[in-house]
Write an enzyme that holds these catalytic residues in place. Structure first.
Site, PDB file in Angstrom:
ATOM      1  N   HIS A  81      10.753  -4.172   6.499  1.00 56.63           N
ATOM      2  CA  HIS A  81      10.881  -4.340   4.732  1.00 56.63           C
ATOM      3  C   HIS A  81       9.906  -3.415   4.218  1.00 56.63           C
ATOM      4  CE1 HIS A  81      11.719  -5.829   0.811  1.00 56.63           C
ATOM      5  NE2 HIS A  81      12.518  -6.661   1.530  1.00 56.63           N
ATOM      6  N   HIS A 168      -6.347  -2.076  -3.863  1.00 57.06           N
ATOM      7  CA  HIS A 168      -7.465  -2.955  -3.128  1.00 57.06           C
ATOM      8  C   HIS A 168      -7.271  -2.301  -1.442  1.00 57.06           C
ATOM      9  CE1 HIS A 168      -8.657  -6.413  -0.795  1.00 57.06           C
ATOM     10  NE2 HIS A 168      -9.324  -6.978  -1.759  1.00 57.06           N
ATOM     11  N   ALA A 171      -5.460  -5.149   0.635  1.00 59.68           N
ATOM     12  CA  ALA A 171      -4.292  -5.814  -0.036  1.00 59.68           C
ATOM     13  C   ALA A 171      -3.341  -4.925  -1.010  1.00 59.68           C
ATOM     14  CB  ALA A 171      -5.006  -7.094  -0.806  1.00 59.68           C
ATOM     15  N   GLY A 172      -3.731  -3.865  -1.143  1.00 58.13           N
ATOM     16  CA  GLY A 172      -2.932  -2.791  -1.791  1.00 58.13           C
ATOM     17  C   GLY A 172      -2.767  -3.187  -3.122  1.00 58.13           C
TER      18      GLY A 172
END
Length: 490
Positions: A81, A168, A171-172
């Site tokens: 995904h 981040h 954490a993106g």
């Protein structure tokens, strides 16, 4: 009045149960309830479904994003995904006592808090989008975590709505928004050829010329080709229609569906639609379902003793020497009856040989009238509640320094309800008019009655709007509403 909001955060972890448990634990807030959790190892993604009051569910979502940022490292993440964040997407969905606009405000608050607390940049999408280009999640997530990481500092189009132009490190970035109920629906095909699933997905999704409210992609999941879809408005594009289309397209490549799955939850109405479609039940209505009828009776929405008893109950409430229910509730009830009559006429013509050429138009009318009927039924109580809120505001204003502001806010709410009723009833009237030439002429009197009830609903609702406007001091608000009222209907 109580508020009920659904939140369905998607996290980029579908293999480590302990991490998902920790995220769910972090979202335990009083007033918030866990409805469902789904983990998928192939997608490496989990979907959590929460429901709760407006304030606590915002805090639950914020804490969930924080825990995900602590536990999930996207630099090591792999899965089928697409993803751009440890907490990838956090949508808010109005359920009861809130509007989509309320959910937009919630998304904005949550987005700002996520950046402040965890230094995770946030993009707003769907109804909360700050530009048309950011309405679709796919546009924001283009390039996934790695692509955004490379472009966020140099490409102004990739600048987040909250936070500095930097992801981040592990954490993106997170996407937060407000939307209608979405059904995550996947169909497995009896092949390992993922290219076939991708071709079918391309045909079914709207961006490639398919169904208006469908997004789709093809993946290899559990050793089978999967057509993975999001249905963003199941009333306009129902599940059964999508399944039949996927089945037909798959047959072109010599394959067929093996099974399908729902990720998260699905509204009961969507399954009722599928039952009506596949069973071909004549004049089907949700009230024919035993559990629905029991719920209506036990909830006081139906009165034992037949139709007359139910009508008499409401009529007697109107006649009682109390301010509510009053004219606004009666107008909403008239609109609901208009929608019901038009729905009946369309339903009794659909499927008949003489009207097969109008199947598409009749199905669309039935779906829309069902929604309008439910919204108008809800407005019967909402109008009474808004009046009670005005009375409460006048009492509070006596002891408050900002009394006029408190009263104005309540009056605006009491204005918005009948204004909405007028708009809904106007749409009912238009649909009833369009049904005339494409339905059984022997039911002309039913459509005439529906049109008359719709006009009565409009006139009564606008009278309630006018009487509230006379007491509102906010001239800008009054001007906007008067413009809406006087604008010619299209």
């Amino acid at each position: 009045m109580s508020t009920l909001v659904e939140c369905v955060p998607n996290f980029s972890e579908g293999r480590d149960k302990a991490k998902v448990d920790a995220i769910v634990e972090a979202m335990k807030v009083n007033g918030v309830y866990l409805l469902d959790r789904e983990m998928d190892a192939d997608h490496n993604r989990c979907v959590i479904t929460l429901v709760g009051e407006r304030e606590p569910i915002q805090e639950a979502a914020i804490r969930g994003v924080g825990k995900a940022a602590e536990l999930i490292d996207l630099t090591k993440h792999q899965g089928a995904h697409p993803r751009m964040g440890a907490a990838d997407v956090v949508p808010f969905i109005p359920i009861d006592g809130v509007t989509i606009e309320d959910c937009v405000a919630m998304a904005q608050h949550v987005g700002e808090e996520i950046w402040k607390r965890y230094q995770v940049p946030v993009y707003l999408y769907e109804a909360a989008a700050t530009s048309p280009e950011r309405t679709n999640l796919e546009s924001i997530r283009r390039g996934q975590f790695e692509g955004i990481r490379d472009e966020i500092a140099t490409n102004p189009a990739r600048r987040p709505d909250f936070g500095e132009p930097r992801v981040h490190p592990t954490a993106g970035a997170t996407v937060v928004g407000a939307r209608k109920f979405l059904i995550a629906y996947n169909v497995f095909l009896n092949t390992t050829d993922v290219d076939i699933a991708k071709k079918v997905a391309k045909t079914v999704r709207f961006s490639s010329g398919g169904f208006r409210f469908v997004k789709g992609a093809g993946f290899l999941v559990r050793g089978m080709a999967q057509v993975s879809m999001n249905l963003t408005d199941f009333e306009q594009t129902p599940v059964h229609r999508v399944f039949e289309f996927v089945k037909r397209e798959a047959a072109r490549y010599g394959v067929a569906p093996v099974s399908s799955e729902i990720v998260g939850l699905i509204p009961k109405k969507a399954l009722e639609q599928a039952a009506e479609w596949f069973l071909q039940v004549e004049n089907f209505d949700s009230s024919l379902i035993l559990e629905n009828r029991l719920a209506a009776v036990m909830g006081g929405k139906m009165v034992v003793g037949g139709l007359r008893a139910g009508v008499e109950s409401f009529v007697e409430q109107l006649a009682a020497p109390t301010a509510t229910p009053g004219g606004g509730s009666a107008a909403a009830a008239a609109g609901a009856m208009a929608a019901s009559l038009a729905h009946m006429v369309a339903a009794m013509s659909r499927g008949k040989k003489a009207y097969l050429q109008y199947e598409k138009e009749l199905s669309a009318a039935i779906a829309r009238l069902s929604t309008l009927r439910e919204e108008l039924k809800a407005a019967v109580d909402a109008d009474a509640e808004s009046y009670n809120a005005v009375m409460k505001a006048y009492k509070q204003a006596k002891e408050a320094s900002n009394g006029d502001t408190i009263i104005d806010a309540a009056l605006k709410g009491a204005t918005s309800v009948p204004l909405g009723v007028a708009e809904l009833a106007r749409e009912v009237g238009k649909i009833a008019e369009r049904l005339g030439p494409i339905t059984n002429p022997n039911m002309k009197s039913d459509l005439t009655t529906a049109s008359a009830l719709a006009r009565a609903a409009i006139e009564g609702a606008l009278a309630n709007v006018e009487i509230n406007l006379a007491s509102i001091k906010d001239e800008a608000f009054v001007g906007v509403v008067r413009n809406k009222v006087s604008a010619p209907s299209s």
